[in-house]
Design an enzyme around this catalytic site. Structure first.
Site, PDB file in Angstrom:
ATOM      1  N   ASP A 148     -39.990   2.255 -18.955  1.00  0.00           N
ATOM      2  CA  ASP A 148     -38.762   1.681 -19.197  1.00  0.00           C
ATOM      3  C   ASP A 148     -37.181   2.159 -18.294  1.00  0.00           C
ATOM      4  O   ASP A 148     -36.931   0.840 -17.205  1.00  0.00           O
ATOM      5  CB  ASP A 148     -38.195   1.750 -20.511  1.00  0.00           C
ATOM      6  CG  ASP A 148     -38.916   1.127 -21.305  1.00  0.00           C
ATOM      7  OD1 ASP A 148     -39.881   0.177 -21.006  1.00  0.00           O
ATOM      8  OD2 ASP A 148     -38.401   1.673 -23.049  1.00  0.00           O
ATOM      9  N   GLY A 149     -37.242   3.473 -17.789  1.00  0.00           N
ATOM     10  CA  GLY A 149     -36.176   3.762 -16.516  1.00  0.00           C
ATOM     11  C   GLY A 149     -36.869   3.245 -15.136  1.00  0.00           C
ATOM     12  O   GLY A 149     -34.803   2.630 -15.140  1.00  0.00           O
ATOM     13  N   ASP A 197     -14.782   9.197 -29.160  1.00  0.00           N
ATOM     14  CA  ASP A 197     -15.697  10.035 -27.916  1.00  0.00           C
ATOM     15  C   ASP A 197     -15.817   8.786 -27.297  1.00  0.00           C
ATOM     16  O   ASP A 197     -15.943   8.846 -26.222  1.00  0.00           O
ATOM     17  CB  ASP A 197     -17.049  10.781 -28.916  1.00  0.00           C
ATOM     18  CG  ASP A 197     -16.800  12.215 -29.562  1.00  0.00           C
ATOM     19  OD1 ASP A 197     -15.503  12.674 -28.921  1.00  0.00           O
ATOM     20  OD2 ASP A 197     -17.769  13.153 -29.813  1.00  0.00           O
ATOM     21  N   ARG A 212     -10.143   5.575 -31.881  1.00  0.00           N
ATOM     22  CA  ARG A 212      -9.736   6.690 -31.925  1.00  0.00           C
ATOM     23  C   ARG A 212     -11.257   7.568 -31.857  1.00  0.00           C
ATOM     24  O   ARG A 212     -11.689   7.608 -33.069  1.00  0.00           O
ATOM     25  CB  ARG A 212      -9.100   7.564 -32.502  1.00  0.00           C
ATOM     26  CG  ARG A 212      -8.667   8.474 -31.545  1.00  0.00           C
ATOM     27  CD  ARG A 212      -7.044   9.774 -31.732  1.00  0.00           C
ATOM     28  NE  ARG A 212      -7.412  10.812 -30.952  1.00  0.00           N
ATOM     29  CZ  ARG A 212      -6.250  11.593 -31.329  1.00  0.00           C
ATOM     30  NH1 ARG A 212      -4.892  10.938 -31.593  1.00  0.00           N
ATOM     31  NH2 ARG A 212      -5.721  12.528 -30.511  1.00  0.00           N
ATOM     32  N   GLU A 225     -27.564  -1.442 -21.968  1.00  0.00           N
ATOM     33  CA  GLU A 225     -26.136  -0.934 -22.107  1.00  0.00           C
ATOM     34  C   GLU A 225     -25.247  -0.542 -21.953  1.00  0.00           C
ATOM     35  O   GLU A 225     -25.498   0.177 -20.682  1.00  0.00           O
ATOM     36  CB  GLU A 225     -26.269  -0.071 -24.098  1.00  0.00           C
ATOM     37  CG  GLU A 225     -26.197   1.222 -23.259  1.00  0.00           C
ATOM     38  CD  GLU A 225     -27.612   1.480 -23.481  1.00  0.00           C
ATOM     39  OE1 GLU A 225     -28.017   2.687 -22.018  1.00  0.00           O
ATOM     40  OE2 GLU A 225     -28.291   1.559 -24.318  1.00  0.00           O
ATOM     41  N   THR A 256     -28.260   2.808 -29.456  1.00  0.00           N
ATOM     42  CA  THR A 256     -27.777   2.498 -30.730  1.00  0.00           C
ATOM     43  C   THR A 256     -28.590   2.515 -31.407  1.00  0.00           C
ATOM     44  O   THR A 256     -27.235   2.785 -32.590  1.00  0.00           O
ATOM     45  CB  THR A 256     -27.591   1.023 -30.081  1.00  0.00           C
ATOM     46  OG1 THR A 256     -27.020   0.449 -28.450  1.00  0.00           O
ATOM     47  CG2 THR A 256     -27.269  -0.433 -31.274  1.00  0.00           C
ATOM     48  N   LYS A 257     -29.771   2.504 -31.601  1.00  0.00           N
ATOM     49  CA  LYS A 257     -30.037   2.949 -32.061  1.00  0.00           C
ATOM     50  C   LYS A 257     -29.937   4.412 -32.908  1.00  0.00           C
ATOM     51  O   LYS A 257     -29.813   4.908 -34.124  1.00  0.00           O
ATOM     52  CB  LYS A 257     -31.934   3.029 -32.661  1.00  0.00           C
ATOM     53  CG  LYS A 257     -32.810   2.768 -33.554  1.00  0.00           C
ATOM     54  CD  LYS A 257     -33.973   2.371 -33.202  1.00  0.00           C
ATOM     55  CE  LYS A 257     -34.909   3.041 -34.598  1.00  0.00           C
ATOM     56  NZ  LYS A 257     -34.408   4.491 -35.396  1.00  0.00           N
ATOM     57  N   SER A 258     -29.871   4.793 -31.853  1.00  0.00           N
ATOM     58  CA  SER A 258     -29.753   6.691 -32.213  1.00  0.00           C
ATOM     59  C   SER A 258     -28.261   6.636 -32.918  1.00  0.00           C
ATOM     60  O   SER A 258     -27.778   7.914 -33.673  1.00  0.00           O
ATOM     61  CB  SER A 258     -30.106   7.251 -30.665  1.00  0.00           C
ATOM     62  OG  SER A 258     -27.981   6.996 -29.805  1.00  0.00           O
ATOM     63  N   THR A 263     -32.906  -0.510 -29.187  1.00  0.00           N
ATOM     64  CA  THR A 263     -33.724  -0.233 -28.974  1.00  0.00           C
ATOM     65  C   THR A 263     -33.572   0.958 -29.209  1.00  0.00           C
ATOM     66  O   THR A 263     -34.314   2.177 -29.454  1.00  0.00           O
ATOM     67  CB  THR A 263     -35.199  -0.286 -29.394  1.00  0.00           C
ATOM     68  OG1 THR A 263     -35.483  -0.519 -28.092  1.00  0.00           O
ATOM     69  CG2 THR A 263     -35.592  -1.143 -30.119  1.00  0.00           C
TER      70      THR A 263
END
EC number: 2.7.1.23
Length: 266
Positions: free
Chosen positions: A51-52, A152, A150, A124, A166-168, A163
């Site tokens: 995927d990378g 991180d 406000r 993302e 965002t899922k994390s 997946t």
């Protein structure tokens, strides 16, 4: 794919995979594909490496909407973009010749920074504080001031990117057949001064999202596009929307997005 014969291979020249990759290239030539060294001359772009590598291939070839992207994995890591494996060269050729594949269109996120430079993402875009200090972002949806964040940072993803990062952070897994973008918070601070929705939310492809970084001394956020960081020092505003040109990928007919999700997470 019978009318697409110019093929470009995107891969790292690593000793442990080079022999197999050369075998694949020769098999492509023997199947009447024309292997080109310039991706601009290709109408099929093949990434090798998981995927990378697929994300890098899309970025390095400018997210072309006029060609097909094919992902090939090289190890046992489960993949959401790669329907083929480097050890199954015969299976790849058979799938192509016997029309066992189909084309899927994946939404692409378009990001404009400070009303000047535009970038694209397949997974993302993340914006995070570059120092050990929270920073403040005004969030606008279609020019409506929705909230003041406000914390991180914030994360904006496509359905296929849902997946991953965002899922994390407890975002939803979104069907890629829905053209939309998802907005998630990274460690938001909610109190009497700052109040946010506190959960991920999903915007239609007809919506426009704008993030304005409040200039309070923390003005050099780290911006990530897929698996790559941008070297932009001063950022004031980011605008997000879905590109009108999705990328087209090749998948096996018996390997849907939800079958991949099931294998990966269940």
């Amino acid at each position: 794919m019978t009318d697409r014969r110019n093929i470009y291979f995107f891969y790292k020249k690593e000793e442990h995979t080079l022999e197999k990759i050369n075998t694949l290239i020769e098999a492509a030539k023997n199947s009447d594909f024309i292997v080109v060294n310039d991706y601009k001359k290709a109408n099929i772009i093949v990434s090798i490496g998981g995927d990378g590598a697929f994300l890098q291939a899309a970025r390095k070839t400018n997210f072309r909407s006029d060609c097909l992207y094919v992902g090939i994995g090289v190890d046992d890591t489960l993949s959401l973009y790669c329907d083929f494996h480097l050890d199954d060269i015969e299976k790849m050729i058979e799938a192509i010749n016997e029309s066992q594949i189909e084309v899927r269109r994946y939404p692409v996120l378009e990001v404009k920074i400070d009303d000047s430079t535009t970038f694209k993402c397949l997974n993302e875009c993340s914006i995070r504080s570059g120092i050990i200090k929270t920073f403040v972002i005004d969030v606008f949806i279609d020019n409506l001031h929705f909230e003041t964040f406000r914390g991180d940072g914030m994360l904006i993803s496509t359905p296929t990117g849902s997946t991953g990062y965002t899922k994390s952070v407890n975002g939803a897994v979104v069907d890629p057949m829905l053209p939309c973008l998802q907005v998630s918070e990274l460690a938001s601070l909610n109190n009497n001064l700052y109040r946010t929705l506190g959960s991920s939310f999903i915007l239609s492809d007809k919506r426009k999202l704008k993030l304005k970084v409040v200039q309070d001394g923390n003005d050099y956020p780290v911006i990530g596009m897929d698996n790559e960081a941008l070297s932009i020092r001063h950022v004031q505003e980011l605008e997000f929307g879905l590109s009108e040109q999705p990328i087209k990928t090749v998948k096996l007919k018996d390997n849907s997005f939800w079958e991949k999700v099931q294998r990966t997470f269940l």
